[in-house]
Design an enzyme around this catalytic site. Structure first.
Site, PDB file in Angstrom:
ATOM      1  N   THR A  45      -1.041   6.765  -4.861  1.00 26.20           N
ATOM      2  CA  THR A  45      -0.320   7.919  -4.314  1.00 26.20           C
ATOM      3  C   THR A  45      -0.274   9.066  -5.304  1.00 26.20           C
ATOM      4  O   THR A  45      -0.373  10.239  -4.917  1.00 26.20           O
ATOM      5  CB  THR A  45       1.090   7.520  -3.869  1.00 26.20           C
ATOM      6  OG1 THR A  45       0.997   6.496  -2.866  1.00 26.20           O
ATOM      7  CG2 THR A  45       1.840   8.703  -3.280  1.00 26.20           C
ATOM      8  N   LYS A  64      -1.322   8.778   4.497  1.00 24.61           N
ATOM      9  CA  LYS A  64      -1.081   7.417   4.022  1.00 24.61           C
ATOM     10  C   LYS A  64      -0.616   6.698   5.285  1.00 24.61           C
ATOM     11  O   LYS A  64       0.585   6.521   5.505  1.00 24.61           O
ATOM     12  CB  LYS A  64      -0.018   7.370   2.926  1.00 24.61           C
ATOM     13  CG  LYS A  64       0.178   5.978   2.338  1.00 24.61           C
ATOM     14  CD  LYS A  64       1.318   5.960   1.313  1.00 24.61           C
ATOM     15  CE  LYS A  64       1.594   4.536   0.834  1.00 24.61           C
ATOM     16  NZ  LYS A  64       0.573   4.063  -0.111  1.00 24.61           N
ATOM     17  N   SER A 101       4.945   0.515   3.974  1.00 22.00           N
ATOM     18  CA  SER A 101       5.965  -0.511   4.207  1.00 22.00           C
ATOM     19  C   SER A 101       7.079  -0.356   3.180  1.00 22.00           C
ATOM     20  O   SER A 101       6.940   0.319   2.171  1.00 22.00           O
ATOM     21  CB  SER A 101       5.351  -1.915   4.139  1.00 22.00           C
ATOM     22  OG  SER A 101       4.725  -2.129   2.890  1.00 22.00           O
ATOM     23  N   GLY A 121      -5.312   4.233   1.242  1.00 27.21           N
ATOM     24  CA  GLY A 121      -5.183   2.885   1.769  1.00 27.21           C
ATOM     25  C   GLY A 121      -3.865   2.229   1.400  1.00 27.21           C
ATOM     26  O   GLY A 121      -2.930   2.877   0.913  1.00 27.21           O
ATOM     27  N   SER A 145      -5.451   5.097 -13.872  1.00 30.96           N
ATOM     28  CA  SER A 145      -4.054   5.515 -13.934  1.00 30.96           C
ATOM     29  C   SER A 145      -3.375   4.647 -14.987  1.00 30.96           C
ATOM     30  O   SER A 145      -3.253   3.422 -14.816  1.00 30.96           O
ATOM     31  CB  SER A 145      -3.386   5.329 -12.563  1.00 30.96           C
ATOM     32  OG  SER A 145      -2.032   5.699 -12.601  1.00 30.96           O
ATOM     33  N   GLU A 146      -2.979   5.272 -16.095  1.00 31.80           N
ATOM     34  CA  GLU A 146      -2.482   4.505 -17.232  1.00 31.80           C
ATOM     35  C   GLU A 146      -1.296   3.630 -16.836  1.00 31.80           C
ATOM     36  O   GLU A 146      -0.320   4.103 -16.258  1.00 31.80           O
ATOM     37  CB  GLU A 146      -2.079   5.431 -18.371  1.00 31.80           C
ATOM     38  CG  GLU A 146      -1.689   4.686 -19.637  1.00 31.80           C
ATOM     39  CD  GLU A 146      -1.335   5.600 -20.792  1.00 31.80           C
ATOM     40  OE1 GLU A 146      -1.153   5.098 -21.908  1.00 31.80           O
ATOM     41  OE2 GLU A 146      -1.240   6.827 -20.575  1.00 31.80           O
TER      42      GLU A 146
END
Length: 223
Positions: free
Chosen positions: A16, A37, A41, A117, A176-177
């Protein structure tokens, strides 16, 4: 190119943030962009504030009202579980054809559409359908979002090879760290580039809790 599918090696990796960053950067450059998106959930319509859907809406300068929520995330479930399990708890079943239709409509109506996804590329959706089938049926290239934790190189290569075997093209990889103790980020990036032959971009840990996507490094060059 009509859009990109944002996928990952697993859940809670940073999809995201990548989606919101691309929304912000493409919009700032004057490119018309939309983002979905479709499946989310662990939320209700009353707890959307601070959710992934809210982050995407904010990055597009959209109000967080029901119309926008329905546009970005039409398939919503209360339990923070995989779609099959979350839907079952509510006595529902994800309609796969409706999912594909919603994405195709957005792709037809917009110049460029990002589709994010759920979980990793091989999360089950309904029946024998996986996220990988969703990607294939939309005919989109993917951005593969991976972490920087110990073991991410193996997970990255395994996911990439499995996607390639299914004929799913991956345009680039975004690291993404991860939080906590991690291997050397520069060396991890170098190894993933060397072993995959793909372009690799990095998003470091961002300290800003407010609009972190606004301070992220450039990802638009990957498109």
């Amino acid at each position: 190119m009509k859009g990109l599918f944002i996928t990952s090696t697993g859940t809670e990796i940073g999809k995201t943030l990548v989606t919101a960053t691309l929304c912000h950067q493409l919009k700032s450059s004057g490119k018309a962009v939309a983002a979905l998106k479709p499946i989310i959930s662990g939320v209700t319509d009353d707890t959307m504030q601070g959710s992934d859907t809210a982050l995407i809406a904010e990055s597009l300068d959209l109000p967080l009202n029901l119309e926008v929520i329905n546009r970005i995330s039409p398939f919503r479930y209360k339990a923070p579980l995989a779609p099959t399990m979350a839907a079952a708890l509510e006595g529902r079943t994800l309609d796969y054809e409706d999912l594909i239709r919603a994405c195709r409509i957005a792709m037809a109506e917009n110049q460029f559409t990002l589709v994010e996804g759920v979980g990793g590329s091989f999360v089950p959706l309904v029946g024998d359908k996986l996220v990988a089938d969703w990607i294939k049926d939309l005919g989109l290239e993917s951005l593969l979002v991976v972490g920087s934790y110990l073991g991410t190189i193996s997970h990255t290569i395994a996911t990439l090879e499995a996607m390639t075997a299914r004929g799913l093209p991956v345009r680039a990889i975004v690291i993404s760290e991860s939080g906590g103790d991690n291997p050397d980020l520069a060396k991890t990036t170098e190894e993933i580039e060397r072993l995959t032959g793909l372009r690799v971009a990095v998003i470091p840990r961002l300290s800003s809790a407010f609009a972190p996507w606004a301070s992220a490094p450039d990802l638009a060059h990957l498109i």
